[in-house]
Design an enzyme around this catalytic site. Structure first.
Site, mmCIF file in Angstrom:
data_model
loop_
_atom_site.group_PDB
_atom_site.id
_atom_site.type_symbol
_atom_site.label_atom_id
_atom_site.label_comp_id
_atom_site.label_asym_id
_atom_site.label_seq_id
_atom_site.Cartn_x
_atom_site.Cartn_y
_atom_site.Cartn_z
ATOM 1 N N ARG A 97 20.860 -10.504 16.314
ATOM 2 C CA ARG A 97 21.943 -10.915 15.699
ATOM 3 C C ARG A 97 22.844 -11.824 16.914
ATOM 4 O O ARG A 97 23.015 -11.246 17.966
ATOM 5 C CB ARG A 97 22.849 -9.943 15.050
ATOM 6 C CG ARG A 97 21.801 -9.293 14.051
ATOM 7 C CD ARG A 97 22.270 -9.071 12.795
ATOM 8 N NE ARG A 97 21.374 -8.089 12.159
ATOM 9 C CZ ARG A 97 20.587 -8.313 11.132
ATOM 10 N NH1 ARG A 97 20.598 -9.643 10.609
ATOM 11 N NH2 ARG A 97 19.831 -7.383 10.493
ATOM 12 N N ASP A 175 12.946 -8.029 2.173
ATOM 13 C CA ASP A 175 13.675 -7.617 0.780
ATOM 14 C C ASP A 175 13.106 -8.561 -0.332
ATOM 15 O O ASP A 175 13.448 -8.274 -1.518
ATOM 16 C CB ASP A 175 14.967 -7.768 1.031
ATOM 17 C CG ASP A 175 15.561 -6.666 1.923
ATOM 18 O OD1 ASP A 175 14.670 -5.662 2.125
ATOM 19 O OD2 ASP A 175 16.689 -6.739 2.565
ATOM 20 N N MET A 217 14.170 0.080 1.049
ATOM 21 C CA MET A 217 15.149 -0.762 1.360
ATOM 22 C C MET A 217 15.676 -1.949 0.628
ATOM 23 O O MET A 217 14.948 -1.938 -0.420
ATOM 24 C CB MET A 217 14.647 -1.559 2.797
ATOM 25 C CG MET A 217 14.736 -0.967 4.003
ATOM 26 S SD MET A 217 14.539 -1.845 5.491
ATOM 27 C CE MET A 217 15.064 -0.675 6.918
ATOM 28 N N ARG A 219 19.368 -3.691 0.397
ATOM 29 C CA ARG A 219 20.930 -3.422 0.075
ATOM 30 C C ARG A 219 21.624 -4.275 -1.065
ATOM 31 O O ARG A 219 22.447 -3.811 -1.691
ATOM 32 C CB ARG A 219 21.627 -3.821 1.408
ATOM 33 C CG ARG A 219 21.932 -2.499 2.483
ATOM 34 C CD ARG A 219 22.913 -2.872 3.560
ATOM 35 N NE ARG A 219 21.773 -3.891 4.212
ATOM 36 C CZ ARG A 219 22.101 -4.755 5.202
ATOM 37 N NH1 ARG A 219 23.396 -4.892 5.561
ATOM 38 N NH2 ARG A 219 21.322 -5.455 5.889
ATOM 39 N N VAL A 308 10.313 2.563 8.607
ATOM 40 C CA VAL A 308 8.926 2.489 8.353
ATOM 41 C C VAL A 308 8.346 1.024 7.846
ATOM 42 O O VAL A 308 7.261 0.664 7.995
ATOM 43 C CB VAL A 308 8.510 3.780 7.615
ATOM 44 C CG1 VAL A 308 7.048 3.667 7.086
ATOM 45 C CG2 VAL A 308 8.727 4.972 8.398
ATOM 46 N N ARG A 481 -23.056 -2.357 -14.089
ATOM 47 C CA ARG A 481 -23.545 -3.772 -13.960
ATOM 48 C C ARG A 481 -24.501 -4.269 -15.014
ATOM 49 O O ARG A 481 -25.614 -4.477 -14.643
ATOM 50 C CB ARG A 481 -23.807 -4.019 -12.516
ATOM 51 C CG ARG A 481 -22.436 -3.804 -11.632
ATOM 52 C CD ARG A 481 -22.852 -4.521 -10.180
ATOM 53 N NE ARG A 481 -22.323 -5.751 -10.077
ATOM 54 C CZ ARG A 481 -22.326 -6.361 -9.189
ATOM 55 N NH1 ARG A 481 -22.391 -5.766 -7.908
ATOM 56 N NH2 ARG A 481 -22.035 -7.798 -9.101
ATOM 57 N N MET A 532 -18.542 -9.677 1.055
ATOM 58 C CA MET A 532 -19.325 -9.829 -0.263
ATOM 59 C C MET A 532 -18.600 -10.668 -1.040
ATOM 60 O O MET A 532 -17.824 -11.662 -0.631
ATOM 61 C CB MET A 532 -18.579 -8.431 -1.107
ATOM 62 C CG MET A 532 -19.331 -7.326 -0.762
ATOM 63 S SD MET A 532 -18.864 -5.779 -1.729
ATOM 64 C CE MET A 532 -20.480 -5.346 -2.482
ATOM 65 N N GLY A 533 -18.971 -10.908 -2.483
ATOM 66 C CA GLY A 533 -18.327 -11.927 -3.425
ATOM 67 C C GLY A 533 -19.642 -12.968 -3.911
ATOM 68 O O GLY A 533 -19.259 -13.938 -4.547
#
Ligand code: ADP
Length: 733
Positions: A97, A175, A217, A219, A308, A481, A532-533
């Site tokens: 800041r 946020d 978090m 605010r 965190v 499957r 995969m896919g």
């Protein structure tokens, strides 16, 4: 792997490239305000795209402070200086800041420092404060230049030459508090952190009877709280935008004690840091704990997640988002004219778009104003369509009306899982069951896919039966499957026996975003990873973008021995630089003959003495593990929409006696661009490549060049084809 010329804009290509050349231009990039995961991916994309188009790119360290201080805080970036940062959280160029930048005097110094290096293009990654600062700086620019000339710090020529400052912003904020973009950089990673903590708490807390109050978090913005509540099926959530009604204290305690009565051992309450009541008084986590303890006497713990949430590796989503935004930001700077207002690069559905910066900042500030003035409905509306949608879905799924208040429809709706298990399937079942019950249907669960359906493994399923399902991986109902073809008669008999009026099929799509790699740290090594896919190259392509791969071989883009050779040469060149690792992704069915083993052996031979290879077949771990927040919420929301659709269709058919299906009563629900759409299966048939089980058109293929540009391929790409520009250049669509 050259650009496909047939798709390039004809005739105007050269002009377009000239117009987009960055030669002679200098771009400054800085990160400012609170840090967020994914900021590095944005910095990397700006640097590499900038260099790709021929511009000089400068790091501005420590946000605006570095710009004001100058000196070694502004340094030229090269290709390698952004290597191996995709997976690093925070920002390698520092953020701060800066009080000085809020003053004209500080901004005067900053302008002088930029001019010394000829920087007239600025790319700011930060929150609304940082972007407001950048806009002000741009507006003052010519005044600042004149003042510098008057002071004798620059000459008249420089005033002319550097007359305009171009500004583009990208929002980095965990946020998701910025209006105009669906997601800000860092939000998805923060959600991952929160959900990891909730999952951990859930496993330990099951052994005790406990109530957890979790503060996240935000605010001024309840996005993280709301979406994590949705993703973990929290019992209660407190947000600044939507304060609880008066008398909430009692309502909440009743709900918690009802849960206990239903043998639910664990209660989770999520509180946004800035949660308030209707009188704008803060609702703190301590206050909630006190309430639960005094009113109910429950063992209650408060967990405040704090920093965190900012930490750890950025998620695949954030890396891809930030990479796309960074590339778009550079294009925006090259295209800017003196009349273009400062813009912010945003995400709209799955498109990167540009919006006027100050309009978005204004709207963001309007939300705060609405909250301050207690116009909470306006606040929710201003946050955007998806916020309101999340809030509605959360409310529908969290609170069950008493049975006697739900008008019964006398319809039976069955839910089944089919195909490979995919993370998010259980969240989808939970949501369908709860929405169905709230709509007055009797809900039936079918176990073990079509196989179980034929055998009559069908049971009624209730509201509490699906409690806690959002976070579970795999498929709790069980899936196989097998296709229904062989059992059609048996299934029809079961439909009659159980009077099933509607069937919701969940499956057939792979929603796994868990591709990760840990290749950094080793030297002179190329990792070859098989994803995969089936024939669908989505995972390989997007995984490649998220991990900064050198190549991703997919079925949709045929390749031959020349492509493999050019990739080996590219890797050999790369080993001469400081970046001594390579990553190659290969989709499992991309080629019948160029198998993962073949590629591994070819590269091992060709790389002898320069690099060695390792291969890894990711296999079923891609389908395993706990679902990501995105998959949980996607499953939850899409399933809620499907149920609403079924309810509407059942209502339409009411009173018509025996019901027959019409074309539009068999639909697939999906997201296309921004919208959830129901597509009749009959229509979908035309758009599907049945042999390879993929859609004929896939939006993400447009992102192919992006990965190659960022990986420094020798091929030259028309940047208009980077998949970012449709809205600007109609002919590139
Ligand atoms: P964020 O960008 O995350 O919203 P801040 O509001 O703290 O974070 O802004 C970061 C920095 O941006 C401030 O420290 C200041 O240097 C600069 N800045 C913010 N608002 C302004 C403004 N109105 N005028 C000039 N600079 C500003």
């Amino acid at each position: 792997m050259d650009a496909d010329d047939s798709r390039a804009p004809k005739g105007s290509l050269r002009k377009f490239l000239e117009h987009l050349s960055g030669a002679g231009k200098a771009i400054g990039v800085l990160t400012s305000g609170g840090d967020a995961q994914g900021m590095n991916a944005a910095v990397r994309a700006v640097v590499r795209m900038g260099i790709y188009v021929g511009a000089k790119v400068y790091f501005i360290y420590e946000g605006y402070q570095g710009m004001v201080d100058g000196g070694s805080n502004i340094a030229e970036a090269d290709w390698e200086s952004v290597s191996s940062i995709l997976q690093v959280g925070g920002t390698i160029i520092g953020s701060a800041r800066c009080q000085a930048f809020r003053t004209r005097e500080g901004r005067l110094k900053a302008a002088c420092n930029l001019l010394q290096r000829g920087i007239t293009n600025l790319c700011v990654i930060g929150g609304d404060g940082s972007l407001t600062g950048a806009n002000l700086f741009r507006k003052e620019w010519s005044g600042l230049l004149e003042e510098l000339a008057r002071n004798g710090q620059i000459d008249k020529e420089a005033v002319q030459k550097y007359a305009y400052l171009n500004v583009v912003g990208m929002v980095g904020s965990i946020d998701n508090d910025f209006c105009g973009t669906d997601m800000t950089i860092g939000t998805d990673s923060a959600l991952h952190r929160i959900i990891e903590v909730v999952d951990a708490i859930m496993t330990t807390a099951q052994s005790h009877q406990r109530t957890f109050v979790l503060e996240v978090m935000g605010r001024h913005c309840g996005y993280l709280a709301l979406v994590s509540a949705l993703a973990c099926g929290a019992d209660w959530v407190f947000l600044p935008e939507s304060p609880p009604e008066e008398g909430w204290e009692e309502q909440m305690c009743v709900k918690l004690s009802e849960n206990r009565a239903r043998k639910k051992r664990l209660n989770i309450i999520i509180v946004a840091e800035g949660a308030i009541d209707t009188q704008n008084k803060p609702i703190t986590s301590e206050k909630i704990k006190e309430l639960v303890v005094t009113q109910l006497g429950y063992d209650t713990r408060v967990t405040i997640l704090g920093h965190v949430q900012r930490g750890g590796t950025p998620s695949a989503f954030d890396r891809i988002l930030a990479s796309r935004m960074g590339v778009e930001a550079v294009i925006a700077l090259l295209e800017a004219t003196p009349d273009t207002p400062a813009c912010v690069v945003s995400l709209n559905g799955n498109h990167a778009v540009r919006l006027p910066l100050m309009e978005c900042v204004q709207m963001t500030q309007d939300v705060q104003k609405a909250m301050d003035e207690r116009r909470f409905q306006d606040a929710v509306r201003l946050r955007g369509r998806s916020f309101a949608g999340n809030l509605n879905t959360y409310k529908r799924l969290a609170i069950k009306l008493p049975d006697d208040q739900i008008p019964k429809t006398n319809c039976n709706v069955a839910v089944i899982n089919v195909g490979a298990p995919a993370a998010g399937m259980n969240a989808a079942v939970r949501s369908a069951v709860r929405v169905g019950i709230a709509d007055g249907h009797r809900m039936l669960a079918i176990y073990d896919g079509f196989d179980g359906f034929a055998k009559g493994q069908i049971k009624e399923i209730g509201w509490t039966d699906v409690g806690g399902w959002t976070g579970q991986g795999g498929s709790i109902l069980g899936t196989k499957r097998v296709l229904p073809g062989r059992y059609l008669d048996e299934i029809a008999t079961q439909m009659r026996t159980h009077s099933i009026n509607a069937l919701l099929i969940i499956g057939g799509f792979e929603t796994c975003d868990r591709i990760k790699q840990s290749a950094s740290g080793t030297k002179r090594r190329v990792f070859i990873i098989e994803t995969m896919g089936g024939y669908c190259g989505y995972l390989a392509n997007m995984g490649g973008l998220a991990a900064g791969a050198d190549a991703a071989y997919i079925f949709e883009e045929p390749f031959d021995i020349r492509d493999l050779q050019s990739n080996v040469e590219h890797l050999t060149e790369k080993m001469k630089t400081t970046i001594q690792r390579g990553l190659v992704l290969r989709n499992e069915s991309c080629s019948e003959n160029y198998t993962t083993d073949f590629i591994y052996q070819l590269y091992s031979e060709e790389g002898k003495g320069v690099f060695d290879c390792r291969k890894n077949v990711l296999g079923h771990m891609q389908q395993g593990g706990a679902p990501s927040p995105f998959d949980r919420n996607f499953g939850t929301k899409i399933s809620a929409r499907a149920m609403e659709w079924i309810t509407a269709k059942l209502k339409e058919a009411r009173g018509r006696g025996k019901k027959f299906t019409t074309d539009d009563s068999v639909c697939v629900l999906g997201i296309s661009k921004r919208n959830v759409i129901f597509q009749p299966v009959a229509e979908l048939k035309k758009q599907t490549d049945f042999e390879h089980r993929i859609p004929k058109e896939q939006w993400w293929l447009k992102l192919r060049p992006l990965m190659k540009i960022l990986a420094k391929y020798k091929a030259s790409y028309d940047v208009s084809d980077s998949g970012q520009l449709e809205h600007v250049q109609p002919w590139s669509v």
